[in-house]
Design an enzyme around this catalytic site. Structure first.
Site, PDB file in Angstrom:
ATOM      1  N   HIS A  15     -10.449  -2.187 -27.329  1.00  0.00           N
ATOM      2  CA  HIS A  15      -9.349  -2.500 -26.501  1.00  0.00           C
ATOM      3  C   HIS A  15      -8.743  -4.168 -26.685  1.00  0.00           C
ATOM      4  CE1 HIS A  15     -11.082  -4.236 -23.007  1.00  0.00           C
ATOM      5  NE2 HIS A  15     -11.925  -3.002 -23.213  1.00  0.00           N
ATOM      6  N   ALA A  16      -7.959  -4.524 -25.824  1.00  0.00           N
ATOM      7  CA  ALA A  16      -7.104  -6.031 -26.179  1.00  0.00           C
ATOM      8  C   ALA A  16      -8.230  -6.862 -25.931  1.00  0.00           C
ATOM      9  CB  ALA A  16      -6.045  -6.239 -25.305  1.00  0.00           C
TER      10      ALA A  16
END
Length: 85
Positions: A15-16
């Protein structure tokens, strides 16, 4: 060219946060780092491209390191994966 596979253990996948950390780590290397999942691949320094791979927990990615000091870069990225993904 150095290549290794890694199975994602992070409960949320790539994810980010880990993608951003990976991009930052890859930018510091003399080598080009490419992540491949299935038929799709992305250069590790491109945050949105890495996130676009949609890598989830338990999936295996292939990481390819080319150019520069491949041995040291491969060791750095492999340790990064173990610590952050």
């Amino acid at each position: 060219m150095k290549q290794f596979t890694y199975t994602i253990t992070d409960p949320v996948g790539i994810h980010a946060r880990p993608a951003g950390l990976l991009a930052k780590a890859a930018k510091a290397l003399d080598s080009t780092v490419t992540i491949t999942k299935g038929e799709k691949s992305a250069v590790a320094t491109k945050l949105m491209a890495v996130m676009g791979l949609g890598v989830k927990t338990g999936e295996t990615i292939t990481i390819t390191i080319e150019g520069g000091d491949e041995e040291a870069s491969a060791a750095t990225i492999e340790q990064f994966c173990k610590d952050n993904m």
